[in-house]
Design an enzyme around this catalytic site. Structure first.
Site: not given
Lengths: 360, 132
Positions: A93, A125, A166, A213, A215, A248, A253, A280, A310
């Site tokens: 991207e 991604c 990230t 919200r 994500t 991914h 976390k 990331n 995404s």
């Protein structure tokens, strides 16, 4: 007209001719920006940063130069003449040009031109894993002998945005060929996509936007979990069949959480979980995890790889390691070599290297 | 920015492709089609390994156009393992760690660009090997 609501016939995607990874190569730039440095500047929660540090591309690096190095690492591991590569596909991207392919420059630099297909892929991604799927089909249908698929990014994060902690730089390249000459066979793959507005960047915008919200649950977790479960269902496998699993990793976390939901252990994901060290790296994120696993995997190991892009979607792969892997693991720098080659920079240097300062 | 000139030179600039003299075996970089040692034709392409050693180096603080954002940068004379000496920038290393004689390897990097709307020029630079 009524909508046909019948359940689809869910099968893993498999080519007519078995296909595998013939060579692989990682690339991570030298520079690291500690997340605490960003937290200090933007008064963030420094004790809850999402990664330890992120990789930062040098001032003379972009997706072209990074893809070339990863591709050269592929060729160092694979005994293949680049003129036999029938496709060079780069997923990113952060392609340096809006119009002019990254892939032709990479193909030229590695000596694959002119008798090759070349194209740039884009799906946030997961642009790299879709290039792998397409390469699998290209080789598996007999249209070409080898196809090179790359996922590479110099990810953008608006200064002060949560993504800035990230958004890293790096990725990996894979040469797909017939399974009989491969280091790891692709046993099957699966894709799961929906129109989910979790993250986007408009044509001329420098930085992406994200709707917070969306994500986690409706984007990352839903797509990865569904994709992984459906692939395992289609192949008749279960989490304990896999020596390694890679998801991914937009932070440290999320992949740990989705692994737990799916029934994978901490040990299964540890080798391929690199977000704490590099951040990331977007289209290269899951793929860099795969190169880290291939650096140490042994014959017979089974690997589950699930990307997430995404917009949104996931591609899942089931790979099994062949004898040939051990012969090529040390023929090019390992992912760990690149992670350990690190120079910490401060925020000012990062701002200069990544074009966040305007020289008027 | 000379688009045609950079296009003509891209094979040697991206990948360190030179020539070898089929008569006396000397490797040529940059390619020049005639062997400087024996004056025979030398048009066979040769892919250099990209490995070499630093013969000498300096740091540039007053750069030509197109290199301002990269300044200061290090320029070195690199003795390639096949013989030729090339002038190139060093990358991924700070000046205090550069030493004459140190081993370096070729990488392809951004050399310059013609503003935000012009061409990006890629070419060879050298850096310490990733693995000793």
């Amino acid at each position: 007209m009524t909508i046909d609501n019948r359940e689809p016939d869910l099968q893993a995607m498999k080519p007519d001719i078995p296909v595998g990874i013939v060579g692989y190569g990682a690339y991570i730039p030298r520079y690291r920006l500690p997340a605490e440095d960003i937290a200090k500047l933007w008064v963030g929660p420094s004790n809850r940063v999402p990664v330890t540090e992120k990789s930062v591309a040098g001032i003379d690096e972009d997706v072209v130069t990074m893809s070339i190095e990863a591709a050269r690492n592929v060729l160092a591991r694979a005994d293949v003449n680049p003129i036999d590569i029938g496709a060079v596909w780069v997923g990113s991207e952060s392609h340096p040009y809006a119009v002019k392919p990254t892939s032709t420059i990479v193909a030229e630099a590695i000596g694959a031109v002119p008798n090759t297909q070349a194209a740039d892929w884009q799906f946030a991604c997961k642009a790299g894993t879709e290039a792998i799927q397409a390469s699998t089909g290209f080789v598996g249908s007999g249209m070409t002998k080898y196809a090179l698929a790359i996922g590479m990014d110099t990810a953008q994060g608006r200064p002060g945005d949560a993504l800035e902690y990230t958004a890293g730089a790096g990725g990996a390249a894979f040469l797909l060929g017939t399974a009989e000459e491969s280091v790891a066979t692709i046993e099957g793959s699966f894709s799961f996509v929906t129109d989910t507005p979790d993250f986007w960047r408009r044509q001329n915008a420098k930085y992406p936007q994200h709707s917070k919200r969306f994500t986690g649950e409706p984007a990352y977790f839903k797509h990865i979990a569904e994709c992984a479960e459906q692939l395992m269902h289609a192949l008749g496998t279960k989490p304990t069949d896999y020596a390694y699993a890679i998801f991914h990793q937009p932070n440290s976390k999320f992949p740990q959480q989705v692994a737990k939901v799916l029934g994978f252990t901490t040990e299964q994901i540890a080798t391929g979980l690199l977000a704490a060290d590099v951040g990331n790296v977007y289209a290269g994120s899951a793929l860099l995890g795969l190169t880290a696993v291939l650096d140490v995997a042994q014959t017979g190991d089974r690997i589950l790889l699930v990307s997430f892009g995404s917009g949104a979607g996931s591609d899942a792969f089931d790979l099994s390691v062949n004898d040939r892997l051990s012969l090529c693991q040390t023929l090019a720098p390992t992912t760990k070599d690149y992670i350990e080659r690190r120079t910490v920079i401060d925020y000012a240097t990062y701002a200069r290297y990544r074009g966040k300062l305007a020289l008027i | 920015m000379q688009v045609p000139r950079n296009w003509r030179l891209q094979k040697q600039r991206y990948s360190l492709i030179g020539e070898v003299c089929e008569h006396c075996g000397v490797k040529l970089f940059p390619p020049r089609d005639v062997c400087p040692e024996c004056s025979h034709g030398a048009q066979t392409l040769y892919q250099f390994t990209g490995m070499g050693n630093i013969h000498s180096f300096s740091q540039v603080f007053d750069p030509p156009n197109g290199h301002i954002e990269n300044t200061p940068f290090i320029v070195a004379l690199i003795q390639l393992e096949e013989g030729p000496m090339v002038t190139a920038q060093l990358t991924d290393i700070d000046i205090e760690h550069v030493e004459i004689g140190m081993e370096v390897e070729m990488v392809t990097r951004k050399m310059s660009d013609d503003g935000t709307e012009g061409m990006i020029i890629y070419g060879y630079k050298f850096r310490p090997p990733i693995v000793d």
